[in-house]
Design an enzyme around this catalytic site. Structure first.
Site, short mmCIF file in Angstrom:
data_model
loop_
_atom_site.label_atom_id
_atom_site.label_comp_id
_atom_site.label_asym_id
_atom_site.label_seq_id
_atom_site.Cartn_x
_atom_site.Cartn_y
_atom_site.Cartn_z
N HIS A 271 40.71 34.61 21.42
CA HIS A 271 40.18 33.84 20.29
C HIS A 271 39.73 34.77 19.17
CE1 HIS A 271 40.19 30.21 22.78
NE2 HIS A 271 39.84 31.01 23.75
N GLY B 240 41.84 43.89 44.06
CA GLY B 240 41.07 42.65 44.01
C GLY B 240 40.21 42.53 42.77
#
Length: 187
Positions: free
Chosen positions: A115, A142
């Site tokens: 954004h 992970g």
């Protein structure tokens, strides 16, 4: 001729994610993801059929553990021998290219969408997207987050919990927030 919001999105231009065509695309993806995530682990034929309808393309061996989430699916292109562990998320507003032998540990997140940083522009609702490219033989540990516009080179390992904000070269181990190279490795 004026570009559609979809054309703007895939071109990396400011676009309106609330556009009807884009909303319909995300709705289709959500329905397919619900089907995919509800299939039993052993139903490889059913899972493959849903992925063929969902993803932009993949070559051969593909193993995506449920649950899996994405925005559209049609912007995800995978090479051979892709493995995504549980709870991977790919926000594919721009193209996501995954090379051969890409392994992602649980909770890996690839974000092409972003954004405007100026609050007065951001609250109007438009957004941007920038492609992500993951090379061949890459392992993402992970909880890795890959930010918009990033390329990760071949044979690279990204350590667990890393936030990848800039391109990472081939043949390295990189870790941290922000992610940085800690050593070079043999291919």
């Amino acid at each position: 001729m004026q570009k559609s919001e979809l054309e703007k999105m895939v071109a990396g231009e400011l676009y309106n994610a609330g556009d009807a065509e884009l909303v319909a695309g995300r709705s289709k993806s959500r329905k397919l993801l619900m089907q995919y995530n509800a299939l039993s682990y052993g139903n490889t034929d059913g899972k493959r059929a849903v992925l063929k309808e969902l993803l932009g393309g993949f070559t051969n061996a593909i193993d995506i553990q449920s649950p899996f989430y994405c925005d559209y699916g049609f912007n995800i292109f995978a090479g051979d021998n892709l493995f995504l562990n549980f709870n991977c998320i790919i926000l594919d507003c721009a193209k996501v290219t995954l090379g051969n032998n890409v392994f992602m540990a649980p909770n890996v997140q690839l974000y092409t969408a972003y954004h405007p940083v100026i609050a007065s522009e951001r609250i109007k609702g438009p957004e941007y997207a920038a492609p992500i490219t993951i090379g061949n033989n890459v392992w993402l540990g992970g909880g890795v987050i890959v930010c918009p516009g990033v390329t990760i080179g071949d044979n690279t390992t990204i350590g667990a919990g890393s936030v990848v904000t800039k391109d990472i070269p081939a043949n390295v181990v990189a870790v941290g927030n922000p992610c940085r190279v800690i050593k070079e490795i043999e291919p």
